[in-house]
Design a protein around this motif. Sequence first.
Motif, PDB file in Angstrom:
ATOM      1  N   UNK A   1       0.832  -1.196   0.000  1.00  0.00           N
ATOM      2  CA  UNK A   1       0.000   0.000   0.000  1.00  0.00           C
ATOM      3  C   UNK A   1       0.870   1.251   0.000  1.00  0.00           C
ATOM      4  N   UNK A   2       0.438   2.246  -0.769  1.00  0.00           N
ATOM      5  CA  UNK A   2       1.093   3.552  -0.792  1.00  0.00           C
ATOM      6  C   UNK A   2       0.096   4.595  -0.311  1.00  0.00           C
ATOM      7  N   UNK A   3       0.608   5.653   0.315  1.00  0.00           N
ATOM      8  CA  UNK A   3      -0.261   6.727   0.798  1.00  0.00           C
ATOM      9  C   UNK A   3      -0.347   7.891  -0.186  1.00  0.00           C
ATOM     10  N   UNK A   4       0.336   7.798  -1.309  1.00  0.00           N
ATOM     11  CA  UNK A   4       0.312   8.857  -2.306  1.00  0.00           C
ATOM     12  C   UNK A   4       0.552   8.261  -3.695  1.00  0.00           C
ATOM     13  N   UNK A   5      -0.063   8.810  -4.728  1.00  0.00           N
ATOM     14  CA  UNK A   5       0.092   8.232  -6.059  1.00  0.00           C
ATOM     15  C   UNK A   5       1.473   8.413  -6.657  1.00  0.00           C
ATOM     16  N   UNK A   6       2.229   9.431  -6.241  1.00  0.00           N
ATOM     17  CA  UNK A   6       3.482   9.733  -6.927  1.00  0.00           C
ATOM     18  C   UNK A   6       4.579   8.703  -6.699  1.00  0.00           C
TER      19      UNK A   6
ATOM     20  N   UNK B   1      -7.185   9.741  -0.301  1.00  0.00           N
ATOM     21  CA  UNK B   1      -8.496  10.243  -0.684  1.00  0.00           C
ATOM     22  C   UNK B   1      -8.532  10.542  -2.178  1.00  0.00           C
ATOM     23  N   UNK B   2      -9.554  10.089  -2.894  1.00  0.00           N
ATOM     24  CA  UNK B   2      -9.590  10.270  -4.354  1.00  0.00           C
ATOM     25  C   UNK B   2      -9.775  11.713  -4.818  1.00  0.00           C
ATOM     26  N   UNK B   3     -10.220  12.607  -3.929  1.00  0.00           N
ATOM     27  CA  UNK B   3     -10.290  14.024  -4.300  1.00  0.00           C
ATOM     28  C   UNK B   3      -8.933  14.688  -4.075  1.00  0.00           C
ATOM     29  N   UNK B   4      -8.332  14.432  -2.935  1.00  0.00           N
ATOM     30  CA  UNK B   4      -7.042  15.027  -2.622  1.00  0.00           C
ATOM     31  C   UNK B   4      -5.924  14.454  -3.486  1.00  0.00           C
ATOM     32  N   UNK B   5      -5.892  13.141  -3.654  1.00  0.00           N
ATOM     33  CA  UNK B   5      -4.784  12.474  -4.344  1.00  0.00           C
ATOM     34  C   UNK B   5      -5.311  11.382  -5.260  1.00  0.00           C
ATOM     35  N   UNK B   6      -5.898  11.757  -6.403  1.00  0.00           N
ATOM     36  CA  UNK B   6      -6.521  10.767  -7.286  1.00  0.00           C
ATOM     37  C   UNK B   6      -5.497   9.965  -8.090  1.00  0.00           C
ATOM     38  N   UNK B   7      -5.848   8.725  -8.401  1.00  0.00           N
ATOM     39  CA  UNK B   7      -5.052   7.912  -9.327  1.00  0.00           C
ATOM     40  C   UNK B   7      -5.588   8.150 -10.741  1.00  0.00           C
ATOM     41  N   UNK B   8      -4.704   8.539 -11.633  1.00  0.00           N
ATOM     42  CA  UNK B   8      -5.110   8.890 -12.984  1.00  0.00           C
ATOM     43  C   UNK B   8      -4.993   7.706 -13.934  1.00  0.00           C
ATOM     44  N   UNK B   9      -5.997   7.517 -14.733  1.00  0.00           N
ATOM     45  CA  UNK B   9      -5.991   6.503 -15.785  1.00  0.00           C
ATOM     46  C   UNK B   9      -5.788   7.199 -17.129  1.00  0.00           C
ATOM     47  N   UNK B  10      -5.233   6.531 -18.138  1.00  0.00           N
ATOM     48  CA  UNK B  10      -4.759   5.142 -18.084  1.00  0.00           C
ATOM     49  C   UNK B  10      -3.383   5.046 -17.424  1.00  0.00           C
ATOM     50  N   UNK B  11      -3.102   3.867 -16.884  1.00  0.00           N
ATOM     51  CA  UNK B  11      -1.803   3.581 -16.283  1.00  0.00           C
ATOM     52  C   UNK B  11      -1.554   2.085 -16.406  1.00  0.00           C
TER      53      UNK B  11
ATOM     54  N   UNK C   1      -5.612  -0.217  -6.763  1.00  0.00           N
ATOM     55  CA  UNK C   1      -6.870  -0.254  -6.022  1.00  0.00           C
ATOM     56  C   UNK C   1      -6.868   0.931  -5.056  1.00  0.00           C
ATOM     57  N   UNK C   2      -7.653   1.962  -5.339  1.00  0.00           N
ATOM     58  CA  UNK C   2      -7.699   3.125  -4.454  1.00  0.00           C
ATOM     59  C   UNK C   2      -8.821   2.948  -3.450  1.00  0.00           C
ATOM     60  N   UNK C   3      -8.431   2.772  -2.201  1.00  0.00           N
ATOM     61  CA  UNK C   3      -9.398   2.478  -1.143  1.00  0.00           C
ATOM     62  C   UNK C   3      -9.950   3.728  -0.480  1.00  0.00           C
ATOM     63  N   UNK C   4      -9.261   4.861  -0.643  1.00  0.00           N
ATOM     64  CA  UNK C   4      -9.522   6.024   0.198  1.00  0.00           C
ATOM     65  C   UNK C   4      -8.513   6.039   1.340  1.00  0.00           C
ATOM     66  N   UNK C   5      -8.365   7.169   1.993  1.00  0.00           N
ATOM     67  CA  UNK C   5      -7.387   7.302   3.079  1.00  0.00           C
ATOM     68  C   UNK C   5      -7.803   6.473   4.289  1.00  0.00           C
ATOM     69  N   UNK C   6      -6.805   5.927   4.968  1.00  0.00           N
ATOM     70  CA  UNK C   6      -7.069   5.134   6.170  1.00  0.00           C
ATOM     71  C   UNK C   6      -7.027   6.069   7.373  1.00  0.00           C
ATOM     72  N   UNK C   7      -8.165   6.606   7.708  1.00  0.00           N
ATOM     73  CA  UNK C   7      -8.254   7.543   8.828  1.00  0.00           C
ATOM     74  C   UNK C   7      -9.173   6.972   9.895  1.00  0.00           C
ATOM     75  N   UNK C   8      -8.970   7.435  11.109  1.00  0.00           N
ATOM     76  CA  UNK C   8      -9.768   6.996  12.250  1.00  0.00           C
ATOM     77  C   UNK C   8     -10.137   8.207  13.083  1.00  0.00           C
TER      78      UNK C   8
END
Length: 405
Positions: free
Chosen positions: A125-130, A202-212, A217-224
Amino acid sequence: MRVLLSAYDSRGGVEPLVGLAVRLQELGAEVRVCAPPDEEFAKRLVGVGVEMVPTGQSVRDLVTGKIPPSPGGVPRRAAELVAAFYDNVSAAAEGCDVLVATGLVPAVAGVKAVAEKLGVRYVYASYQPVSLPSPHHPPMPRPGRPLPADVTDNRELWDRDVEDAQAVFGEAVNTHRASIGLPPVDNVRDHVFTDRPWLAADPVLAPWQQPADLGVVQTGAWVLPDERPLPAGLTAFLDAGTPPVYVGFGSIPMRDPEGVARATIEAIRAQGRRAVLSRGWADLALIDDQDDCFVVGEVNHQALFRRAAAVVHHGGAGTTTTATWAGVPQVVVPQGADQPYFAGRVAELGIGAAHDGPTPAFASLSAALETALAPGTRARATAVAAAFRADGAAVAAKLLLDAAG
């Protein structure tokens, strides 16, 4: 079901595992977390009832220079991390159905080796797309391997990144693999990432761009949600006046902490605002005894940010995610790694300003604060917060349980 989560990272890289661990426990899973032996990590995990297995050296001591550089530099540290995470995860993973790894490549490679030996499911898992290969952005430089200035094609840069990652980590990873009876790998990066990594952002803050090329698998941020109360002294300070501007650089050891503190506090005062200064790993301190500033240590950022006029920070994935979720305007002063990406996203979304350069000065920070403190920025930050996906940890937990049958 038993799940082991692992990370060799700073607080912002360990905190998401707290959220995932709690959601897994709510679904009936047994969870352990392998993480650096820093006291703040252990305290946080114990506070939510999750067992922690201390692994590797203290990240804080390494970052702040309390542990002297090793004679072999990065290769030596990489070899130590591979071995430490293999040994600790092997011991803690008995009966586990899935291993989840994030953080530095050598540590992740050790976890991947355990999964191979045990024959259990493995997720990176990565916390950022870059940090993930994509034609839409360049890779982050590997230690001692700057990106070539004459190459601008992202695909070519990612091809070179395979070579760079192998040059930096390949010997350490393959020497360890040979010692435990596993074959060598000629592409360490893709070996640990797999062709289906998870993106816990989060897909708004850090979206994964297609095509790639990757099946991310973008789950959303793991926050509590953090229910811990703020310290009484901080609460009294917040109640005594207008919302302050928060300043904190997390796990970044700033080169001139006194100068940084002075520049930020003076810029905040010039805006007619009060300030809350977080010590962090830079050990920031107040510059005088005026009552318009307050210094804090480890506190509930979710609660504090919701009471702030703006948040000045380094742009780590954890802090940026928390500030975005809180709906507070931001000024990002990026220091390196993924932080320039998050600075750019904050500016693009209109929820704050990207500071020009890593060193805040009075003039530059004042200009950024004017943008962040404008009414339109606050309105935009509120709107983006309303769209924030706070269920990422629950989504990831369910995916892990479903995959394990």
